[in-house]
Design an enzyme around this catalytic site. Structure first.
Site, mmCIF file in Angstrom:
data_model
loop_
_atom_site.group_PDB
_atom_site.id
_atom_site.type_symbol
_atom_site.label_atom_id
_atom_site.label_comp_id
_atom_site.label_asym_id
_atom_site.label_seq_id
_atom_site.Cartn_x
_atom_site.Cartn_y
_atom_site.Cartn_z
ATOM 1 N N HIS A 128 0.862 -1.175 0.000
ATOM 2 C CA HIS A 128 0.000 0.000 0.000
ATOM 3 C C HIS A 128 0.908 1.238 0.000
ATOM 4 C CE1 HIS A 128 -3.818 -2.143 1.101
ATOM 5 N NE2 HIS A 128 -2.917 -3.042 1.411
ATOM 6 N N GLU B 159 -11.612 -14.501 6.802
ATOM 7 C CA GLU B 159 -12.792 -15.136 7.376
ATOM 8 C C GLU B 159 -12.542 -16.628 7.621
ATOM 9 O OE1 GLU B 159 -12.693 -13.506 4.391
ATOM 10 O OE2 GLU B 159 -13.198 -11.630 5.408
HETATM 11 CL CL1 6GU Z 1 -10.559 -14.146 1.449
HETATM 12 N N1 6GU Z 1 -11.085 -11.975 2.766
HETATM 13 C C1 6GU Z 1 -10.944 -10.698 3.049
HETATM 14 N N2 6GU Z 1 -11.680 -10.188 4.036
HETATM 15 N N3 6GU Z 1 -10.128 -9.878 2.380
HETATM 16 C C2 6GU Z 1 -9.410 -10.407 1.383
HETATM 17 C C3 6GU Z 1 -9.499 -11.735 1.038
HETATM 18 C C4 6GU Z 1 -10.368 -12.520 1.781
HETATM 19 N N4 6GU Z 1 -8.658 -11.972 0.010
HETATM 20 C C5 6GU Z 1 -8.080 -10.803 -0.292
HETATM 21 N N5 6GU Z 1 -8.520 -9.851 0.540
#
Ligand code: 6GU
Length: 269
Positions: free
Chosen positions: A68, A190
């Site tokens: 970032h 998650e």
């Molecule tokens: Cl699987 N989940 C989340 N919350 N952010 C992500 C992701 C998954 N993959 C890339 N960014």
């Protein structure tokens, strides 16, 4: 910005005045927040006339994460319009409060921008989305249990992600899929059970940004386009465990193609 008695809109106006001061550009037409995988679009959309380290501007903090880049750019588009390119996202999971999260959006609005393009790297729930697939955000489910609005500000969020801009994006790439973005707090990914919950409640994309920013952009009266780069399938949808390193690699690999797509969309605005 962290003190409740301050006015976040006044701080955004101060930030916009500082950008005008440092660049000599007093008006921007469109703003883009470039999430992981989308950074190359900054070079492709037009000519960067000014680059500012975000920390130089009131209310912006130093980048928290590898991948970032903490810069703001003023870009002259081929059609003569001006874009503010925000390469400095403050994530909700950093814990600095939602005012910090949406400050860049409010600052963009204060520079005059009436179109807000929000991009991110995210996990896909649909098996057909291989890593590197760009997806239009059609709507969102905000799972942060928070809001950038303070007090009794009852704003409508129908068509939050502009149908007009989604249709315009599909004139550039008719194959663009769309889906509902679920913003989780993070920073952990998650569990497979949470991904199944997201799917059951109508979600297609899981990520850690964008929804709160879109709400702030709507409050500011902006027209919003949301784009996710699917960097991986969500937990339990893909067999392998997730890793941030893999997310970054997928983003880097897809970057030239999706950034070129975004540049063509911006040119058509
Ligand atoms: Cl699987 N989940 C989340 N919350 N952010 C992500 C992701 C998954 N993959 C890339 N960014």
């Amino acid at each position: 910005l962290d003190e409740p008695q301050t006015d976040p809109f006044e701080i955004a106006r101060i930030a916009a005045a500082e950008i005008a001061e440092l660049t000599g550009v007093t008006h921007h037409d469109v703003a883009l927040t470039l999430g992981s995988g989308w950074g190359k679009a900054a070079e492709l959309i037009g000519e960067t006339t000014h680059t500012i380290p975000a920390q130089a501007i009131t209310g912006f903090s130093a980048p928290a994460l590898e991948g970032h880049v903490g810069t703001l750019r003023s870009v002259l588009l081929p059609n003569g319009k001006r874009a503010l390119v925000i390469g400095a996202r403050t994530h909700y999971y950093e814990g600095h409060g939602v005012r910090r999260v949406v400050h860049s959006v409010r600052t963009a609005a204060a520079t005059g921008a009436t179109t807000m393009i929000l991009t991110n790297g995210a996990g896909g729930i649909r098996e057909t989305w291989t890593p590197g697939t760009p997806v239009l955000i059609s709507d969102h489910i905000n799972l942060t249990a928070d809001s950038p609005l303070e007090g009794a500000t009852f704003i409508d969020l129908t068509d939050l992600y502009s149908k007009r801009l989604r249709d315009l994006a599909r004139t550039i790439d008719p194959g663009l899929d769309e889906g509902v973005y679920c913003q989780f707090r993070g920073p952990h990914y998650e569990t497979p059970a949470e991904v199944q919950m997201a799917k059951a409640i109508g979600g297609h994309i899981v990520g850690m940004s964008t929804a709160l920013e879109a709400i702030a952009a709507r409050q500011a009266g902006m027209e919003i386009l949301g784009l996710s780069l699917i960097t991986n399938l969500a937990a339990g949808i893909q067999k392998e465990p997730l890793s941030h390193a893999e997310v970054l690699v997928a983003g880097r690999q897809a970057e030239p193609v999706i950034s070129a797509l975004l540049a063509r969309i911006v040119a058509a605005l």
